[in-house]
Write a protein that holds these residues in place. Sequence first.
Motif, PDB file in Angstrom:
ATOM      1  N   ARG A  85       0.808  -1.221   0.000  1.00 54.93           N
ATOM      2  CA  ARG A  85       0.000   0.000   0.000  1.00 54.93           C
ATOM      3  C   ARG A  85       0.847   1.278   0.000  1.00 54.93           C
ATOM      4  NH1 ARG A  85      -3.949  -0.052   4.924  1.00 54.93           N
ATOM      5  NH2 ARG A  85      -4.417  -2.063   3.993  1.00 54.93           N
ATOM      6  N   TYR A  93       3.786  -3.522 -12.030  1.00 53.70           N
ATOM      7  CA  TYR A  93       3.258  -4.049 -10.767  1.00 53.70           C
ATOM      8  C   TYR A  93       3.740  -5.496 -10.525  1.00 53.70           C
ATOM      9  CZ  TYR A  93      -0.170  -6.214  -7.681  1.00 53.70           C
ATOM     10  OH  TYR A  93      -0.763  -6.952  -6.686  1.00 53.70           O
ATOM     11  N   ARG A  94       4.505  -5.706  -9.477  1.00 53.36           N
ATOM     12  CA  ARG A  94       5.067  -7.012  -9.060  1.00 53.36           C
ATOM     13  C   ARG A  94       5.811  -7.723 -10.195  1.00 53.36           C
ATOM     14  NH1 ARG A  94       3.810  -4.490  -5.766  1.00 53.36           N
ATOM     15  NH2 ARG A  94       2.396  -4.813  -4.036  1.00 53.36           N
ATOM     16  N   GLN A 138      -2.808  -9.278   8.326  1.00 49.68           N
ATOM     17  CA  GLN A 138      -2.246 -10.471   7.670  1.00 49.68           C
ATOM     18  C   GLN A 138      -1.799 -11.502   8.706  1.00 49.68           C
ATOM     19  OE1 GLN A 138       0.922  -9.171   5.064  1.00 49.68           O
ATOM     20  NE2 GLN A 138      -0.421  -7.769   3.962  1.00 49.68           N
ATOM     21  N   CYS A 147       1.224 -12.935  -0.033  1.00 51.68           N
ATOM     22  CA  CYS A 147       0.044 -12.974  -0.903  1.00 51.68           C
ATOM     23  C   CYS A 147       0.270 -13.969  -2.035  1.00 51.68           C
ATOM     24  CB  CYS A 147      -0.230 -11.592  -1.490  1.00 51.68           C
ATOM     25  SG  CYS A 147      -0.978 -10.482  -0.283  1.00 51.68           S
ATOM     26  N   ASN A 175      -2.822  -8.622  -7.348  1.00 52.75           N
ATOM     27  CA  ASN A 175      -4.099  -7.916  -7.411  1.00 52.75           C
ATOM     28  C   ASN A 175      -4.428  -7.644  -8.876  1.00 52.75           C
ATOM     29  OD1 ASN A 175      -4.548  -7.779  -4.663  1.00 52.75           O
ATOM     30  ND2 ASN A 175      -3.563  -5.784  -4.420  1.00 52.75           N
ATOM     31  N   SER A 196      -8.808  -5.908  -5.533  1.00 51.21           N
ATOM     32  CA  SER A 196      -7.997  -6.580  -4.533  1.00 51.21           C
ATOM     33  C   SER A 196      -8.267  -8.088  -4.607  1.00 51.21           C
ATOM     34  CB  SER A 196      -8.369  -6.050  -3.142  1.00 51.21           C
ATOM     35  OG  SER A 196      -8.045  -7.019  -2.173  1.00 51.21           O
ATOM     36  N   ASP A 235     -12.211 -13.404  -0.635  1.00 52.30           N
ATOM     37  CA  ASP A 235     -13.075 -13.348   0.553  1.00 52.30           C
ATOM     38  C   ASP A 235     -14.544 -13.376   0.117  1.00 52.30           C
ATOM     39  OD1 ASP A 235     -14.091 -12.925   3.046  1.00 52.30           O
ATOM     40  OD2 ASP A 235     -13.063 -11.027   3.425  1.00 52.30           O
ATOM     41  N   LYS A 261     -12.468 -18.094   2.602  1.00 52.86           N
ATOM     42  CA  LYS A 261     -11.736 -18.130   3.885  1.00 52.86           C
ATOM     43  C   LYS A 261     -12.008 -19.448   4.602  1.00 52.86           C
ATOM     44  CE  LYS A 261     -10.907 -13.336   5.158  1.00 52.86           C
ATOM     45  NZ  LYS A 261     -11.372 -12.164   5.913  1.00 52.86           N
ATOM     46  N   HIS A 301      -6.764 -13.119   6.198  1.00 50.12           N
ATOM     47  CA  HIS A 301      -6.614 -12.453   4.892  1.00 50.12           C
ATOM     48  C   HIS A 301      -6.711 -13.535   3.833  1.00 50.12           C
ATOM     49  CE1 HIS A 301      -5.088 -10.083   1.610  1.00 50.12           C
ATOM     50  NE2 HIS A 301      -4.886  -9.017   2.382  1.00 50.12           N
ATOM     51  N   ALA A 302      -7.707 -13.410   2.957  1.00 57.74           N
ATOM     52  CA  ALA A 302      -8.009 -14.517   2.036  1.00 57.74           C
ATOM     53  C   ALA A 302      -6.967 -14.721   0.942  1.00 57.74           C
ATOM     54  CB  ALA A 302      -9.391 -14.297   1.416  1.00 57.74           C
ATOM     55  N   GLU A 320       1.218 -14.560  -7.598  1.00 56.64           N
ATOM     56  CA  GLU A 320       2.286 -13.637  -7.213  1.00 56.64           C
ATOM     57  C   GLU A 320       3.496 -14.438  -6.724  1.00 56.64           C
ATOM     58  OE1 GLU A 320       3.616 -11.586  -3.758  1.00 56.64           O
ATOM     59  OE2 GLU A 320       2.312  -9.915  -4.336  1.00 56.64           O
TER      60      GLU A 320
HETATM   61  N1  EPU Z   1      -9.824  -7.537   2.009  1.00 52.30           N
HETATM   62  C1  EPU Z   1     -10.950  -8.236   2.306  1.00 52.30           C
HETATM   63  N2  EPU Z   1     -10.807  -9.530   2.710  1.00 52.30           N
HETATM   64  C2  EPU Z   1      -9.602 -10.137   2.814  1.00 52.30           C
HETATM   65  C3  EPU Z   1      -8.438  -9.415   2.501  1.00 52.30           C
HETATM   66  C4  EPU Z   1      -8.571  -8.098   2.096  1.00 52.30           C
HETATM   67  O1  EPU Z   1     -12.062  -7.732   2.210  1.00 52.30           O
HETATM   68  O2  EPU Z   1      -9.552 -11.313   3.177  1.00 52.30           O
HETATM   69  C5  EPU Z   1      -9.956  -6.122   1.609  1.00 52.30           C
HETATM   70  C6  EPU Z   1      -9.366  -5.177   2.666  1.00 52.30           C
HETATM   71  O3  EPU Z   1     -10.294  -4.903   3.689  1.00 52.30           O
HETATM   72  C7  EPU Z   1      -9.009  -3.968   1.845  1.00 52.30           C
HETATM   73  C8  EPU Z   1      -8.636  -4.554   0.465  1.00 52.30           C
HETATM   74  O4  EPU Z   1      -9.206  -5.853   0.438  1.00 52.30           O
HETATM   75  O5  EPU Z   1     -10.131  -3.138   1.676  1.00 52.30           O
HETATM   76  C9  EPU Z   1      -7.127  -4.603   0.245  1.00 52.30           C
HETATM   77  O6  EPU Z   1      -6.534  -5.428   1.242  1.00 52.30           O
HETATM   78  P1  EPU Z   1      -5.103  -5.105   1.901  1.00 52.30           P
HETATM   79  O7  EPU Z   1      -5.080  -3.705   2.395  1.00 52.30           O
HETATM   80  O8  EPU Z   1      -4.770  -6.196   2.821  1.00 52.30           O
HETATM   81  O9  EPU Z   1      -4.120  -5.075   0.686  1.00 52.30           O
HETATM   82  P2  EPU Z   1      -3.859  -6.143  -0.470  1.00 52.30           P
HETATM   83  O10 EPU Z   1      -4.065  -5.422  -1.762  1.00 52.30           O
HETATM   84  O11 EPU Z   1      -4.602  -7.396  -0.219  1.00 52.30           O
HETATM   85  C10 EPU Z   1      -1.332  -5.541  -0.803  1.00 52.30           C
HETATM   86  C11 EPU Z   1      -0.142  -6.404  -1.137  1.00 52.30           C
HETATM   87  C12 EPU Z   1       0.453  -6.981   0.144  1.00 52.30           C
HETATM   88  C13 EPU Z   1       0.799  -5.850   1.097  1.00 52.30           C
HETATM   89  C14 EPU Z   1      -0.486  -5.074   1.409  1.00 52.30           C
HETATM   90  C15 EPU Z   1      -0.309  -3.921   2.396  1.00 52.30           C
HETATM   91  C16 EPU Z   1      -0.486  -7.512  -3.294  1.00 52.30           C
HETATM   92  C17 EPU Z   1      -0.925  -8.755  -3.975  1.00 52.30           C
HETATM   93  N3  EPU Z   1      -0.565  -7.519  -1.974  1.00 52.30           N
HETATM   94  O12 EPU Z   1      -2.317  -6.434  -0.268  1.00 52.30           O
HETATM   95  O13 EPU Z   1       1.622  -7.661  -0.213  1.00 52.30           O
HETATM   96  O14 EPU Z   1       1.355  -6.349   2.292  1.00 52.30           O
HETATM   97  O15 EPU Z   1      -0.992  -4.542   0.157  1.00 52.30           O
HETATM   98  O16 EPU Z   1       0.599  -2.989   1.938  1.00 52.30           O
HETATM   99  O17 EPU Z   1      -0.069  -6.564  -3.974  1.00 52.30           O
HETATM  100  C18 EPU Z   1       2.739  -9.704  -0.706  1.00 52.30           C
HETATM  101  O18 EPU Z   1       3.186  -9.105  -1.692  1.00 52.30           O
HETATM  102  O19 EPU Z   1       3.048 -10.877  -0.441  1.00 52.30           O
HETATM  103  C19 EPU Z   1       1.806  -8.987   0.143  1.00 52.30           C
HETATM  104  C20 EPU Z   1       1.220  -9.566   1.158  1.00 52.30           C
END
Ligand code: EPU
Length: 321
Positions: A137, A169-170, A209, A219, A223, A228, A234, A239, A252-253, A289
């Motif tokens: 983020r 991206y990634r 997480q 992850c 994304n 997301s 989710d 889950k 975290h799904a 990923e």
């Molecule tokens: N959400 C759900 N349910 C879930 C998980 C997420 O509704 O089970 C919603 C959250 O509430 C939020 C949105 O989805 O509104 C995004 O979720 P989150 O903020 O956790 O960020 P993300 O996009 O899932 C990305 C990176 C993570 C990194 C986080 C925080 C990717 C694939 N993932 O996750 O990176 O830690 O932002 O900065 O880009 C990784 O690369 O291994 C990783 C975990």
Amino acid sequence: MSCFRGFETICQADAALAERTWYKLGGSARGLLTPTDRVQLGALVQRCHEQGIGWRVLGRGANLLVGDEGFDGAVICLSHKSFATLTADGERLTVGGGADFPKLIRAAINRGLVGLEALAGIPGTLGGVVRMNAGGRHGEMRQFVESVELLTSAGEIELRSAAQLGFSYRHSDLDGCVVLATTMKLAKGDPAEAMQRHREIWNEKYASQPAVSERSAGCIFKNPAGQSAGKLLDESGLKGTRVGGAEISHKHANFIVADEGASASDVLKLIEIARARVRAHANIHLELEIEVWESSEAERNVTWKSQASKSDRMINAGRGT
Ligand code: EPU
């Protein structure tokens, strides 16, 4: 292992990989090689190239799932300290690809160089983080990279600017290369403030997480543009879905966690179930990923044979013999 003649002291045959990954799953590598310097690494990659042996670079194994059959090739590990050197020049840091990334963030802050704390909580080596343009983020690695010194699959050293690395991206175009060193441009700033931001980002990440102590590879899916993956998984009701000892995290799904008794194939089956469910629910194909190491048919069929070669001469030249 005669095909690695000249590398005997750094080569371990049939080396278990599970213990070298965060998942602690999967089989062995046919050869695990731990070069001690660039000359040896170059000669090693050259040898693999000459003999058609598939190879991969192992960092901290944080974003990796090794298949249960292992990897029928050479796994190169840059754990020697010569691959973790750090040189500073004003706001620039040049750091070896084998350096531990979380430690690098703190070392930079301690020198009054800030920026990398945006990536707090990302495990791995610097090379691994650059190669996948890791991020979250608060930012991604490419924001800080000026240039990368790399070793090509043919064993040649090249210096590429960030613009030549195909970052998105990634993703970068560094697949099939070894990251020898990366030059980063950071900013001068207050270490106490940067450390505070580091703590906040770390806490925010682990509030949503699975804990570091749980076995996962971060992850699982990228994304999709503007969406997301975690939210999609989710909303698809995934889950808690289990196969054997692997489970889609309740927290975290987009994480699949491994329990006692899990196998890599449990995780792979769960990946396909999750993909199919999201396709049915949202008509979106999720891309992986994480990296999955499984040998191709061609890699399995390579005979490792002894052969005097250009790489022998490279080792000897490097050693001044
Ligand atoms: N959400 C759900 N349910 C879930 C998980 C997420 O509704 O089970 C919603 C959250 O509430 C939020 C949105 O989805 O509104 C995004 O979720 P989150 O903020 O956790 O960020 P993300 O996009 O899932 C990305 C990176 C993570 C990194 C986080 C925080 C990717 C694939 N993932 O996750 O990176 O830690 O932002 O900065 O880009 C990784 O690369 O291994 C990783 C975990």
